[in-house]
Scaffold this motif. Structure first.
Motif, PDB file in Angstrom:
ATOM      1  N   LEU A 269      41.156  29.023  39.456  1.00 36.62           N
ATOM      2  CA  LEU A 269      40.187  30.121  39.475  1.00 36.62           C
ATOM      3  C   LEU A 269      40.859  31.448  39.158  1.00 36.62           C
ATOM      4  O   LEU A 269      40.338  32.253  38.389  1.00 36.62           O
ATOM      5  CB  LEU A 269      39.516  30.194  40.842  1.00 36.62           C
ATOM      6  CG  LEU A 269      38.558  29.056  41.194  1.00 36.62           C
ATOM      7  CD1 LEU A 269      38.096  29.176  42.641  1.00 36.62           C
ATOM      8  CD2 LEU A 269      37.354  29.056  40.254  1.00 36.62           C
ATOM      9  N   VAL A 270      42.028  31.677  39.751  1.00 37.46           N
ATOM     10  CA  VAL A 270      42.730  32.943  39.524  1.00 37.46           C
ATOM     11  C   VAL A 270      43.192  33.052  38.078  1.00 37.46           C
ATOM     12  O   VAL A 270      43.085  34.123  37.461  1.00 37.46           O
ATOM     13  CB  VAL A 270      43.908  33.093  40.499  1.00 37.46           C
ATOM     14  CG1 VAL A 270      44.755  34.312  40.141  1.00 37.46           C
ATOM     15  CG2 VAL A 270      43.396  33.215  41.928  1.00 37.46           C
ATOM     16  N   LEU A 271      43.710  31.980  37.517  1.00 33.38           N
ATOM     17  CA  LEU A 271      44.133  32.016  36.115  1.00 33.38           C
ATOM     18  C   LEU A 271      42.958  32.329  35.199  1.00 33.38           C
ATOM     19  O   LEU A 271      43.101  33.059  34.209  1.00 33.38           O
ATOM     20  CB  LEU A 271      44.776  30.687  35.721  1.00 33.38           C
ATOM     21  CG  LEU A 271      46.120  30.356  36.380  1.00 33.38           C
ATOM     22  CD1 LEU A 271      46.645  29.018  35.864  1.00 33.38           C
ATOM     23  CD2 LEU A 271      47.145  31.455  36.155  1.00 33.38           C
ATOM     24  N   ASP A 272      41.796  31.803  35.540  1.00 31.08           N
ATOM     25  CA  ASP A 272      40.600  32.090  34.746  1.00 31.08           C
ATOM     26  C   ASP A 272      40.214  33.562  34.883  1.00 31.08           C
ATOM     27  O   ASP A 272      39.900  34.223  33.880  1.00 31.08           O
ATOM     28  CB  ASP A 272      39.456  31.184  35.199  1.00 31.08           C
ATOM     29  CG  ASP A 272      38.214  31.379  34.347  1.00 31.08           C
ATOM     30  OD1 ASP A 272      38.295  31.210  33.116  1.00 31.08           O
ATOM     31  OD2 ASP A 272      37.147  31.710  34.913  1.00 31.08           O
ATOM     32  N   LEU A 273      40.239  34.084  36.106  1.00 25.72           N
ATOM     33  CA  LEU A 273      39.902  35.495  36.319  1.00 25.72           C
ATOM     34  C   LEU A 273      40.839  36.418  35.555  1.00 25.72           C
ATOM     35  O   LEU A 273      40.438  37.474  35.068  1.00 25.72           O
ATOM     36  CB  LEU A 273      39.980  35.828  37.814  1.00 25.72           C
ATOM     37  CG  LEU A 273      38.953  35.180  38.739  1.00 25.72           C
ATOM     38  CD1 LEU A 273      39.289  35.505  40.189  1.00 25.72           C
ATOM     39  CD2 LEU A 273      37.543  35.633  38.399  1.00 25.72           C
ATOM     40  N   ALA A 274      42.106  36.012  35.461  1.00 20.42           N
ATOM     41  CA  ALA A 274      43.124  36.852  34.818  1.00 20.42           C
ATOM     42  C   ALA A 274      43.213  36.640  33.308  1.00 20.42           C
ATOM     43  O   ALA A 274      44.105  37.208  32.664  1.00 20.42           O
ATOM     44  CB  ALA A 274      44.486  36.568  35.459  1.00 20.42           C
ATOM     45  N   ASP A 275      42.319  35.828  32.745  1.00 19.22           N
ATOM     46  CA  ASP A 275      42.367  35.522  31.306  1.00 19.22           C
ATOM     47  C   ASP A 275      43.753  35.014  30.904  1.00 19.22           C
ATOM     48  O   ASP A 275      44.313  35.390  29.866  1.00 19.22           O
ATOM     49  CB  ASP A 275      42.003  36.750  30.468  1.00 19.22           C
ATOM     50  CG  ASP A 275      40.556  37.184  30.674  1.00 19.22           C
ATOM     51  OD1 ASP A 275      39.694  36.300  30.843  1.00 19.22           O
ATOM     52  OD2 ASP A 275      40.284  38.387  30.686  1.00 19.22           O
ATOM     53  N   PHE A 276      44.300  34.143  31.747  1.00 16.65           N
ATOM     54  CA  PHE A 276      45.661  33.667  31.539  1.00 16.65           C
ATOM     55  C   PHE A 276      45.815  32.972  30.191  1.00 16.65           C
ATOM     56  O   PHE A 276      46.834  33.137  29.517  1.00 16.65           O
ATOM     57  CB  PHE A 276      46.034  32.708  32.677  1.00 16.65           C
ATOM     58  CG  PHE A 276      47.451  32.215  32.628  1.00 16.65           C
ATOM     59  CD1 PHE A 276      48.495  33.012  33.067  1.00 16.65           C
ATOM     60  CD2 PHE A 276      47.744  30.944  32.146  1.00 16.65           C
ATOM     61  CE1 PHE A 276      49.810  32.565  33.025  1.00 16.65           C
ATOM     62  CE2 PHE A 276      49.051  30.489  32.104  1.00 16.65           C
ATOM     63  CZ  PHE A 276      50.085  31.301  32.543  1.00 16.65           C
ATOM     64  N   GLY A 277      44.824  32.205  29.794  1.00 14.10           N
ATOM     65  CA  GLY A 277      44.909  31.480  28.531  1.00 14.10           C
ATOM     66  C   GLY A 277      45.075  32.398  27.336  1.00 14.10           C
ATOM     67  O   GLY A 277      45.784  32.063  26.377  1.00 14.10           O
ATOM     68  N   VAL A 278      44.447  33.566  27.392  1.00 13.40           N
ATOM     69  CA  VAL A 278      44.560  34.532  26.295  1.00 13.40           C
ATOM     70  C   VAL A 278      45.995  35.033  26.203  1.00 13.40           C
ATOM     71  O   VAL A 278      46.580  35.113  25.122  1.00 13.40           O
ATOM     72  CB  VAL A 278      43.586  35.699  26.510  1.00 13.40           C
ATOM     73  CG1 VAL A 278      43.801  36.769  25.445  1.00 13.40           C
ATOM     74  CG2 VAL A 278      42.146  35.204  26.493  1.00 13.40           C
ATOM     75  N   HIS A 279      46.578  35.372  27.353  1.00 12.29           N
ATOM     76  CA  HIS A 279      47.956  35.861  27.361  1.00 12.29           C
ATOM     77  C   HIS A 279      48.940  34.759  26.970  1.00 12.29           C
ATOM     78  O   HIS A 279      49.948  35.013  26.313  1.00 12.29           O
ATOM     79  CB  HIS A 279      48.313  36.387  28.751  1.00 12.29           C
ATOM     80  CG  HIS A 279      47.492  37.542  29.205  1.00 12.29           C
ATOM     81  ND1 HIS A 279      47.511  38.765  28.563  1.00 12.29           N
ATOM     82  CD2 HIS A 279      46.614  37.676  30.233  1.00 12.29           C
ATOM     83  CE1 HIS A 279      46.687  39.601  29.181  1.00 12.29           C
ATOM     84  NE2 HIS A 279      46.133  38.964  30.189  1.00 12.29           N
ATOM     85  N   LEU A 280      48.637  33.540  27.363  1.00  8.79           N
ATOM     86  CA  LEU A 280      49.541  32.422  27.105  1.00  8.79           C
ATOM     87  C   LEU A 280      49.628  32.081  25.621  1.00  8.79           C
ATOM     88  O   LEU A 280      50.669  31.612  25.144  1.00  8.79           O
ATOM     89  CB  LEU A 280      49.060  31.199  27.901  1.00  8.79           C
ATOM     90  CG  LEU A 280      49.885  29.923  27.821  1.00  8.79           C
ATOM     91  CD1 LEU A 280      51.286  30.146  28.365  1.00  8.79           C
ATOM     92  CD2 LEU A 280      49.185  28.805  28.601  1.00  8.79           C
ATOM     93  N   ALA A 281      48.565  32.345  24.901  1.00  8.10           N
ATOM     94  CA  ALA A 281      48.488  31.917  23.504  1.00  8.10           C
ATOM     95  C   ALA A 281      49.633  32.454  22.653  1.00  8.10           C
ATOM     96  O   ALA A 281      50.082  31.784  21.718  1.00  8.10           O
ATOM     97  CB  ALA A 281      47.142  32.338  22.917  1.00  8.10           C
ATOM     98  N   ASP A 282      50.129  33.652  22.966  1.00  5.75           N
ATOM     99  CA  ASP A 282      51.167  34.275  22.151  1.00  5.75           C
ATOM    100  C   ASP A 282      52.546  34.241  22.795  1.00  5.75           C
ATOM    101  O   ASP A 282      53.493  34.853  22.279  1.00  5.75           O
ATOM    102  CB  ASP A 282      50.796  35.732  21.851  1.00  5.75           C
ATOM    103  CG  ASP A 282      49.549  35.844  20.985  1.00  5.75           C
ATOM    104  OD1 ASP A 282      49.354  34.960  20.137  1.00  5.75           O
ATOM    105  OD2 ASP A 282      48.783  36.799  21.180  1.00  5.75           O
ATOM    106  N   ALA A 283      52.694  33.555  23.914  1.00  5.51           N
ATOM    107  CA  ALA A 283      53.947  33.611  24.662  1.00  5.51           C
ATOM    108  C   ALA A 283      55.002  32.656  24.122  1.00  5.51           C
ATOM    109  O   ALA A 283      54.696  31.538  23.703  1.00  5.51           O
ATOM    110  CB  ALA A 283      53.694  33.310  26.130  1.00  5.51           C
ATOM    111  N   ASP A 284      56.254  33.107  24.142  1.00  3.50           N
ATOM    112  CA  ASP A 284      57.394  32.246  23.836  1.00  3.50           C
ATOM    113  C   ASP A 284      57.984  31.637  25.104  1.00  3.50           C
ATOM    114  O   ASP A 284      58.643  30.595  25.053  1.00  3.50           O
ATOM    115  CB  ASP A 284      58.496  33.055  23.137  1.00  3.50           C
ATOM    116  CG  ASP A 284      58.030  33.632  21.815  1.00  3.50           C
ATOM    117  OD1 ASP A 284      57.489  32.870  21.000  1.00  3.50           O
ATOM    118  OD2 ASP A 284      58.204  34.847  21.609  1.00  3.50           O
TER     119      ASP A 284
END
Length: 391
Positions: A269-284
């Motif tokens: 739930l917290v990862l969803d609230l934080a838009d974690f997937g969006v940030h993860l998409a560009d991470a090395d």
């Protein structure tokens, strides 16, 4: 340019998740000044959940509510549009007990219901409720009373707060609660699968942590059993054995049985609230962590959830911690490439608490040197993947 996503939980009793993230980021930038570093504080549904939502751009809404033993406390929920994030720990939790004095028989969840009621009155129609860290075992009765439920004894008098009082409930009137909550959707961040009652229930498993002795555990379990009978008779469904019903002293039960809530893993739930997937998409690289990495970490705690998400996206993830008790095999199986601990570079535990941010900066430099393309080198002792300083 290296792109790093730092998503830690708090180091309990020492640093907030935001402080952990900032310290690691500073260390990485000492080695790679041009690195793109994003800090996304996370939590698993306990204390720190509202802070994670605020870091994600939610607005803080202050509320005065009833603490676990009846005293007023200043608390906050987080709001974005019609979504409210409410944290039980900050109003009805152990950390809100005056002078830390445990109250296993009388602590109430009423204040959490008051915060939800305030959010609903302000126009929120969706609520994410984090229920970790509760001080009481009241079956969620106090929360329901704050939302309009009437819990009456045999003489028609409203019962008091706490788990012991549940034994007195004779009738339950949900009319006002149903009117208030008719169009409100509540999702509960829950990371345990205990039923409400029995040897694996709220009283037996968690009561001792809240100060209950053997006699009190027996009394609380009997009171919760009676409470479940009353709720089943009123609602027409018996939900005491739903996995997670025993969470937060039975708040999970009240949420499922009366509020028709969905129970979901807190970190998801917290990862969803934080838009974690969006940030993860560009991470090395992803960096996560918490105070102690141990077997509990692997069962629904924030770092394990972050690692699972990173692994699914094929992004390497490393952890920072105060101490690590997991073996290399256990770490790798959970998706961690490496783990770095404060005690590996500073054996004095007291200094790890008091100088944690500076030590985390040093770990940040180690992470940059070992896991990211580097253009400069920082000095300091190397640390291997389980946080042991090589000689």
């Amino acid at each position: 340019m290296a792109r790093v996503l730092i998503a830690p939980d708090k180091f309990k009793g020492s640093m907030t998740a935001a402080q952990v993230g900032a310290a690691v980021a500073a260390g990485i930038r000492q080695v790679l000044p041009d690195a793109s570093v994003t800090v996304v504080p996370v939590a698993d549904g306990g204390d720190g959940t509202v802070a994670a939502a605020l870091a994600a751009g939610f607005t803080a809404i202050p509320v005065v509510a009833t603490g676990p033993t009846g005293e007023p406390v200043d608390t906050t929920y987080a709001r974005r549009d019609d979504l409210a994030v409410v944290e039980l720990a900050d109003v009805s939790g152990l950390l809100r007990l005056p002078d830390g004095k445990l109250a296993p028989m009388s602590a109430t969840s009423r204040g959490t219901g008051e915060v939800i009621a305030a959010a609903v009155a302000a126009g929120c129609r969706r609520v994410v409720l984090g229920i970790g860290g509760s001080a009481g075992t009241d079956g969620g009765a106090g929360l329901l009373q704050a939302l309009g439920a009437r819990l009456l004894d045999a003489e028609g008098t409203e019962i008091g707060g706490g788990g012991a009082a549940l034994a007195q409930v004779a009738t339950m009137d949900l009319t006002a609660l149903r009117e208030r909550m008719a169009d409100v959707e509540i999702t509960v961040a829950c990371d345990v699968d205990n039923p409400l009652t029995g040897p694996h229930g709220a009283a037996a498993v968690y009561g001792p942590q809240k100060g209950a002795d053997d006699r009190q555990v027996t009394a609380l379990d009997a009171a919760l059993t009676h409470w479940a009978d009353i709720v089943a008779a009123t609602t027409g469904a018996d939900r005491r054995d739903v996995p997670g019903a025993g969470a937060a002293g039975g708040v999970g039960f009240a949420a499922v049985a009366v509020l028709d809530s969905l129970l979901a893993p807190g970190i998801e739930l917290v990862l969803d609230l934080a838009d974690f997937g969006v940030h993860l998409a560009d991470a090395d690289l992803v960096v996560t962590g918490e105070g102690t990495l141990d077997e509990q970490t692997l069962h629904g705690k924030a770092p394990a959830g972050v690692a699972a998400a990173a692994l699914a996206a094929d992004v390497p993830v490393v952890a920072v911690c105060g101490r690590n008790t997991l073996s290399e095999d256990r770490l790798h199986a959970a998706g961690f490439t490496a783990a770095y601990s404060l005690v590996a570079i500073e054996p004095d535990v007291h200094r790890c608490f008091t100088e944690g941010e500076e030590l985390l900066k040093r770990l940040g430099t180690h992470i940059a040197e070992r896991h990211l393309p580097r253009t400069t080198m920082a000095t300091g002792p190397a640390v291997n993947h389980v946080g042991i300083v090589p000689q």
